[in-house]
Design a protein around this motif. Sequence first.
Motif, PDB file in Angstrom:
ATOM      1  N   SER A   7     -60.339  29.619  50.863  1.00 29.55           N
ATOM      2  CA  SER A   7     -60.281  30.984  50.543  1.00 29.55           C
ATOM      3  C   SER A   7     -59.109  31.637  49.892  1.00 29.55           C
ATOM      4  O   SER A   7     -59.100  32.300  48.798  1.00 29.55           O
ATOM      5  N   ALA A   8     -58.171  30.801  49.483  1.00 26.59           N
ATOM      6  CA  ALA A   8     -56.887  31.260  48.797  1.00 26.59           C
ATOM      7  C   ALA A   8     -56.499  30.165  47.725  1.00 26.59           C
ATOM      8  O   ALA A   8     -55.645  30.160  47.028  1.00 26.59           O
ATOM      9  N   GLY A   9     -57.671  29.272  47.404  1.00 23.36           N
ATOM     10  CA  GLY A   9     -57.433  28.287  46.187  1.00 23.36           C
ATOM     11  C   GLY A   9     -56.581  27.114  47.105  1.00 23.36           C
ATOM     12  O   GLY A   9     -55.649  27.266  47.804  1.00 23.36           O
ATOM     13  N   ASP A  10     -57.090  25.915  46.803  1.00 24.84           N
ATOM     14  CA  ASP A  10     -56.554  24.774  47.380  1.00 24.84           C
ATOM     15  C   ASP A  10     -55.509  24.013  46.815  1.00 24.84           C
ATOM     16  O   ASP A  10     -54.818  23.167  47.103  1.00 24.84           O
ATOM     17  N   GLY A  11     -55.182  24.713  45.562  1.00 20.76           N
ATOM     18  CA  GLY A  11     -54.152  24.064  44.741  1.00 20.76           C
ATOM     19  C   GLY A  11     -54.131  22.476  44.341  1.00 20.76           C
ATOM     20  O   GLY A  11     -53.164  22.168  44.381  1.00 20.76           O
ATOM     21  N   THR A  12     -55.310  22.281  43.882  1.00 21.11           N
ATOM     22  CA  THR A  12     -55.502  20.804  43.629  1.00 21.11           C
ATOM     23  C   THR A  12     -55.553  20.642  42.162  1.00 21.11           C
ATOM     24  O   THR A  12     -55.961  19.641  41.601  1.00 21.11           O
ATOM     25  N   VAL A  91     -44.262  33.051  19.288  1.00 19.62           N
ATOM     26  CA  VAL A  91     -43.142  32.729  20.055  1.00 19.62           C
ATOM     27  C   VAL A  91     -43.385  33.146  21.554  1.00 19.62           C
ATOM     28  O   VAL A  91     -43.042  32.509  22.322  1.00 19.62           O
ATOM     29  N   GLY A  92     -43.992  34.565  21.666  1.00 23.99           N
ATOM     30  CA  GLY A  92     -44.147  34.773  22.895  1.00 23.99           C
ATOM     31  C   GLY A  92     -45.145  33.906  23.811  1.00 23.99           C
ATOM     32  O   GLY A  92     -45.121  33.547  24.970  1.00 23.99           O
ATOM     33  N   THR A  93     -46.128  33.493  23.054  1.00 21.63           N
ATOM     34  CA  THR A  93     -47.241  32.500  23.509  1.00 21.63           C
ATOM     35  C   THR A  93     -46.682  31.164  23.990  1.00 21.63           C
ATOM     36  O   THR A  93     -46.867  30.474  24.897  1.00 21.63           O
ATOM     37  N   VAL A  94     -45.655  30.709  23.245  1.00 22.49           N
ATOM     38  CA  VAL A  94     -45.011  29.358  23.513  1.00 22.49           C
ATOM     39  C   VAL A  94     -44.043  29.615  24.662  1.00 22.49           C
ATOM     40  O   VAL A  94     -44.201  28.509  25.711  1.00 22.49           O
ATOM     41  N   LEU A  95     -43.474  30.584  24.701  1.00 24.27           N
ATOM     42  CA  LEU A  95     -42.604  30.898  25.912  1.00 24.27           C
ATOM     43  C   LEU A  95     -43.597  30.925  27.229  1.00 24.27           C
ATOM     44  O   LEU A  95     -43.124  30.813  28.326  1.00 24.27           O
ATOM     45  N   VAL A  96     -44.804  31.585  27.231  1.00 24.97           N
ATOM     46  CA  VAL A  96     -45.435  31.671  28.097  1.00 24.97           C
ATOM     47  C   VAL A  96     -46.052  30.181  28.677  1.00 24.97           C
ATOM     48  O   VAL A  96     -46.011  30.007  29.941  1.00 24.97           O
ATOM     49  N   ALA A  97     -46.219  29.396  27.852  1.00 26.76           N
ATOM     50  CA  ALA A  97     -46.639  28.018  28.095  1.00 26.76           C
ATOM     51  C   ALA A  97     -45.595  27.291  28.860  1.00 26.76           C
ATOM     52  O   ALA A  97     -45.695  26.786  29.850  1.00 26.76           O
ATOM     53  N   VAL A  98     -44.342  27.415  28.331  1.00 34.06           N
ATOM     54  CA  VAL A  98     -43.239  26.949  28.816  1.00 34.06           C
ATOM     55  C   VAL A  98     -43.018  27.425  30.280  1.00 34.06           C
ATOM     56  O   VAL A  98     -42.811  26.792  31.449  1.00 34.06           O
ATOM     57  N   GLY A  99     -43.239  28.703  30.655  1.00 34.42           N
ATOM     58  CA  GLY A  99     -42.958  29.528  31.785  1.00 34.42           C
ATOM     59  C   GLY A  99     -43.976  29.030  32.901  1.00 34.42           C
ATOM     60  O   GLY A  99     -43.808  29.015  34.084  1.00 34.42           O
ATOM     61  N   TYR A 100     -45.404  28.777  32.260  1.00 33.85           N
ATOM     62  CA  TYR A 100     -46.470  28.290  33.252  1.00 33.85           C
ATOM     63  C   TYR A 100     -45.967  26.886  33.582  1.00 33.85           C
ATOM     64  O   TYR A 100     -46.237  26.732  34.857  1.00 33.85           O
ATOM     65  N   LEU A 101     -45.390  25.905  32.824  1.00 33.81           N
ATOM     66  CA  LEU A 101     -45.156  24.771  33.530  1.00 33.81           C
ATOM     67  C   LEU A 101     -44.036  24.656  34.447  1.00 33.81           C
ATOM     68  O   LEU A 101     -43.941  24.071  35.391  1.00 33.81           O
ATOM     69  N   VAL A 102     -43.226  25.567  34.370  1.00 29.11           N
ATOM     70  CA  VAL A 102     -42.126  25.834  35.236  1.00 29.11           C
ATOM     71  C   VAL A 102     -42.459  26.352  36.541  1.00 29.11           C
ATOM     72  O   VAL A 102     -42.040  25.633  37.621  1.00 29.11           O
ATOM     73  N   ALA A 103     -43.508  27.293  36.331  1.00 23.74           N
ATOM     74  CA  ALA A 103     -44.044  27.859  37.714  1.00 23.74           C
ATOM     75  C   ALA A 103     -45.004  27.088  38.390  1.00 23.74           C
ATOM     76  O   ALA A 103     -44.814  26.909  39.576  1.00 23.74           O
ATOM     77  N   ARG A 104     -45.635  26.057  37.739  1.00 29.47           N
ATOM     78  CA  ARG A 104     -46.396  24.964  38.145  1.00 29.47           C
ATOM     79  C   ARG A 104     -45.710  24.132  38.991  1.00 29.47           C
ATOM     80  O   ARG A 104     -45.879  23.318  39.949  1.00 29.47           O
ATOM     81  N   ARG A 105     -44.489  23.727  38.226  1.00 30.07           N
ATOM     82  CA  ARG A 105     -43.612  22.445  38.791  1.00 30.07           C
ATOM     83  C   ARG A 105     -43.172  23.071  40.274  1.00 30.07           C
ATOM     84  O   ARG A 105     -43.037  22.227  41.241  1.00 30.07           O
ATOM     85  N   ARG A 106     -42.744  24.321  40.226  1.00 28.71           N
ATOM     86  CA  ARG A 106     -42.060  24.851  41.555  1.00 28.71           C
ATOM     87  C   ARG A 106     -43.240  24.878  42.647  1.00 28.71           C
ATOM     88  O   ARG A 106     -42.854  24.450  43.616  1.00 28.71           O
ATOM     89  N   ALA A 107     -44.379  25.235  42.224  1.00 28.09           N
ATOM     90  CA  ALA A 107     -45.663  25.280  43.145  1.00 28.09           C
ATOM     91  C   ALA A 107     -45.715  23.887  43.677  1.00 28.09           C
ATOM     92  O   ALA A 107     -46.100  23.933  45.059  1.00 28.09           O
ATOM     93  N   ARG A 108     -45.613  22.831  43.021  1.00 31.35           N
ATOM     94  CA  ARG A 108     -46.151  21.655  43.385  1.00 31.35           C
ATOM     95  C   ARG A 108     -45.022  21.322  44.460  1.00 31.35           C
ATOM     96  O   ARG A 108     -45.143  20.609  45.451  1.00 31.35           O
ATOM     97  N   ARG A 109     -43.688  21.323  44.154  1.00 30.41           N
ATOM     98  CA  ARG A 109     -42.643  21.347  45.097  1.00 30.41           C
ATOM     99  C   ARG A 109     -42.735  22.100  46.495  1.00 30.41           C
ATOM    100  O   ARG A 109     -42.475  21.308  47.343  1.00 30.41           O
ATOM    101  N   GLU A 115     -44.838  23.874  52.022  1.00 34.37           N
ATOM    102  CA  GLU A 115     -45.074  25.383  52.278  1.00 34.37           C
ATOM    103  C   GLU A 115     -46.314  25.706  51.565  1.00 34.37           C
ATOM    104  O   GLU A 115     -46.875  24.906  50.831  1.00 34.37           O
ATOM    105  N   SER A 116     -46.583  27.161  51.626  1.00 36.96           N
ATOM    106  CA  SER A 116     -47.881  27.715  50.937  1.00 36.96           C
ATOM    107  C   SER A 116     -47.970  27.923  49.553  1.00 36.96           C
ATOM    108  O   SER A 116     -46.823  28.397  48.926  1.00 36.96           O
ATOM    109  N   ALA A 117     -48.586  27.313  48.684  1.00 39.08           N
ATOM    110  CA  ALA A 117     -48.797  27.497  47.235  1.00 39.08           C
ATOM    111  C   ALA A 117     -50.027  27.463  46.701  1.00 39.08           C
ATOM    112  O   ALA A 117     -50.807  26.259  47.153  1.00 39.08           O
ATOM    113  N   ASP A 118     -50.684  28.087  45.947  1.00 39.80           N
ATOM    114  CA  ASP A 118     -52.080  28.233  45.344  1.00 39.80           C
ATOM    115  C   ASP A 118     -52.035  27.930  43.913  1.00 39.80           C
ATOM    116  O   ASP A 118     -50.962  27.899  42.931  1.00 39.80           O
ATOM    117  N   SER A 119     -53.034  28.152  43.294  1.00 42.53           N
ATOM    118  CA  SER A 119     -53.255  27.658  41.960  1.00 42.53           C
ATOM    119  C   SER A 119     -53.925  28.915  41.267  1.00 42.53           C
ATOM    120  O   SER A 119     -54.629  28.707  40.105  1.00 42.53           O
TER     121      SER A 119
END
Length: 249
Positions: A7-12, A91-109, A115-119
């Motif tokens: 129900s919350a997304g399995d984060g896989t 430039v903003g779009t590139v920054l969004v791509a970098v921010g996405y990778l950082v956020a996803r890395r933190r979610a995997r950790r 801890e709870s983390a979804d996708s």
Amino acid sequence: MDRERRSAGDGTVPAFVDWLLAAVVALVGLLSVAAGSALAVLVDRDALAAGIEDETVTVTVGTTELTDAEALEVADAVVSWTGTGLVVVGVGTVLVAVGYLVARRRARRRREAGESADSYGAYVLVGAVVTVALSFLPFSPALGGALAGYLERGESDRTVSVGALAGLVPALPALAILAFVLGGLVAGLVTIGQVGEAVVVGTMLLLSGLLVATLAGALGAVGGYVGGRFAQRRDRRIDARRSASDGNP
């Protein structure tokens, strides 16, 4: 997999998919920067003046064709603002791509730490990429939204929102660039004293952009709902088969 987790997304979402999505988004951003830079370098005021003089470039406002001097002012402002907009959005779009990778890395950790983390964000981006890839189809936001809603799972109360964002997100860079084009057009028209025309044209373009964004979000929301319902039915069939299997010796 239990229903609560679904129900919350399995984060896989695999790490390589995150990198692939970020690479696609970053590539779009870099292309936008390159286009804006090329526009600024290759199309200068002298080139515009030459084009207007030999009638290669003509500028009309409504049904009124501007004089060469007026057309040069408007065209120069539009080109300048558009080039800047392409670079800024890129430039903003590139920054969004970098921010996405950082956020996803933190979610995997967090997930590795129990801890709870979804996708949710990943599903939005997957749907957005599909929306862009299928943009040659009239209802591509609905298709991207359906995929995002399916991935979010059927029991989630966020399938509509994830679908809406999947349909809306691809329109945001285009709207931002349109805002810069509109800014250049209005600035050029005001410079030549066409304030009334600037208001009319600016309002029409702004309303058109908002209508397109609203339609994209609405189609994505419908797709998210349908995709979520499809996933819900699929999960229930799987649960039923497992229950039947567990009841057999």
